[in-house]
Every structure is written in structure tokens, then in C-alpha cells.
Design an enzyme around this catalytic site. Structure first.
Site, PDB file in Angstrom:
ATOM      1  CB  CYS A 165      -5.282  -1.438  -1.613  1.00  0.00           C
ATOM      2  SG  CYS A 165      -6.584  -0.661  -0.655  1.00  0.00           S
ATOM      3  CG  ASN A 183      -0.491  -0.268   2.517  1.00  0.00           C
ATOM      4  OD1 ASN A 183       0.544  -0.884   2.686  1.00  0.00           O
ATOM      5  ND2 ASN A 183      -1.205   0.215   3.512  1.00  0.00           N
ATOM      6  CD  GLU A 186      -5.284  -6.020  -0.958  1.00  0.00           C
ATOM      7  OE1 GLU A 186      -4.770  -4.884  -0.937  1.00  0.00           O
ATOM      8  OE2 GLU A 186      -5.945  -6.491  -0.020  1.00  0.00           O
ATOM      9  CB  CYS A 228     -10.730  -2.592   0.606  1.00  0.00           C
ATOM     10  SG  CYS A 228     -10.253  -1.890  -0.991  1.00  0.00           S
TER      11      CYS A 228
HETATM   12  N1  THU Z   1      -5.250  -1.436   2.649  1.00  0.00           N
HETATM   13  C1  THU Z   1      -4.681  -2.306   1.745  1.00  0.00           C
HETATM   14  O1  THU Z   1      -3.593  -2.057   1.230  1.00  0.00           O
HETATM   15  N2  THU Z   1      -5.361  -3.417   1.440  1.00  0.00           N
HETATM   16  C2  THU Z   1      -6.542  -3.799   2.008  1.00  0.00           C
HETATM   17  O2  THU Z   1      -7.080  -4.827   1.651  1.00  0.00           O
HETATM   18  C3  THU Z   1      -7.149  -2.982   3.052  1.00  0.00           C
HETATM   19  C4  THU Z   1      -6.552  -1.647   3.261  1.00  0.00           C
HETATM   20  C5  THU Z   1      -4.508  -0.223   3.022  1.00  0.00           C
HETATM   21  C6  THU Z   1      -5.082   1.080   2.564  1.00  0.00           C
HETATM   22  C7  THU Z   1      -4.475   2.037   3.565  1.00  0.00           C
HETATM   23  O3  THU Z   1      -3.171   2.381   3.121  1.00  0.00           O
HETATM   24  C8  THU Z   1      -4.347   1.209   4.831  1.00  0.00           C
HETATM   25  O4  THU Z   1      -4.426  -0.146   4.434  1.00  0.00           O
HETATM   26  C9  THU Z   1      -5.410   1.507   5.879  1.00  0.00           C
HETATM   27  O5  THU Z   1      -6.680   1.390   5.326  1.00  0.00           O
END
Ligand code: THU
Length: 138
Positions: free
Chosen positions: A60, A49, A62, A93
Site C-alpha cells: 500500500c 501502491n 501508506e 487499510c
Molecule cells: N491500497 C492502498 O495503497 N492503500 C489503502 O489504504 C487501501 C488500498 C491499495 C492496495 C492495492 O494496490 C489497491 O489499493 C486496491 O486494494
């Protein structure tokens, strides 16, 4: 039906997702996520992320992995592993689930782990049933 993934491959992909997690840029949330996406070619695409001072441009782990893969020419995938720093293994998410549905079939396994190695496996179809897809545009 859940597609099988070998225990050794799970460990391998989680190891790479952990390496990606270490590269997360998270000055705002402090919540690190790493992803390892395996293409049908056998190549692995890692993502973390990447946050932003304006918050909404944050990406994110993913989606970083999917966009890296697609921009490298890979569009079909076998499995995804994600690791996050929360106590319990986090699942992708909603936005990432929708992006995954564009390129991955509903049987694709998604391995979700915490840093301690506690993981569970869900299919993409379990995480996003009744998805809106290109077929709906016809
Ligand atoms: N985040 C991800 O990278 N993947 C997920 O599946 C859930 C959330 C990140 C986004 C943000 O940088 C941090 O986690 C907090 O939400």
C-alpha cells in the site's frame, strides 16, 4: 484531542500525495493511492501502491511511505495525507493502520482525500482504537 494542522499544510501535503499517486504501479486493481508522510524533522516521505502479479506481495501507499521514512532514519511523524482514485476518500487499510501505530501517536491527523480534493481528517486513534502495541509485550 485532535492535533491542529494548518489548511495550507493540508493542501501542500495533498499536492505531494497526488504526485505520488501518479507513480502508483497498479496493473491489477487500477486503483491508485498516493501518500505523503511528514516527519518531525520537517521532511516529507512520499509513497504509492505497488502491486505484484502474485497479488499478496503488493504494498500500500501508506506503508511505502512509512518504510521509506524509517529506512532513512525518521521515526516520529506529524501528519499523513493520502489520496486515492475512488469516488469517496479512502482510509488506510487495517494492515497500514497497525504499521502506523508502531511509529505514530494516536493524535496524529490522517487526511484522506479523493482526486477532486474532497477530504476528511481522522486521527490514528480514531482509525485504530485499542491497538496492539509494544507495551502489550511487557
Ligand atoms: N491500497 C492502498 O495503497 N492503500 C489503502 O489504504 C487501501 C488500498 C491499495 C492496495 C492495492 O494496490 C489497491 O489499493 C486496491 O486494494
Amino acid at each position: 484531542m485532535k492535533r491542529m494542522i494548518h489548511e495550507l499544510e493540508i493542501k501542500n501535503m495533498l499536492r505531494m500525495a497526488n504526485e505520488a499517486l501518479d507513480r502508483a504501479y497498479v496493473p491489477y486493481s487500477g486503483f491508485r493511492v498516493g501518500a505523503c508522510l511528514k516527519g518531525v524533522s520537517g521532511a516529507y516521505y512520499l509513497g504509492c501502491n505497488i502491486e505484484n502479479a502474485a497479488y499478496s506481495p503488493s504494498n500500500c501507499a501508506e506503508r511505502t511511505a512509512v518504510f521509506k521514512a524509517v529506512s532513512e532514519g525518521e521515526r516520529e511523524f506529524e501528519a499523513l495525507a493520502i489520496v486515492s482514485t475512488g469516488e469517496q476518500p479512502a482510509t488506510p487499510c487495517g494492515v497500514c493502520r497497525q504499521v502506523l501505530v508502531e511509529f505514530c501517536d494516536p493524535e496524529m491527523p490522517i487526511i484522506c482525500s479523493n482526486r477532486g480534493g474532497k477530504y476528511n481528517i481522522k486521527t490514528l486513534g480514531e482509525l485504530l482504537p485499542f491497538a496492539f502495541t509494544k507495551g502489550d509485550l511487557t
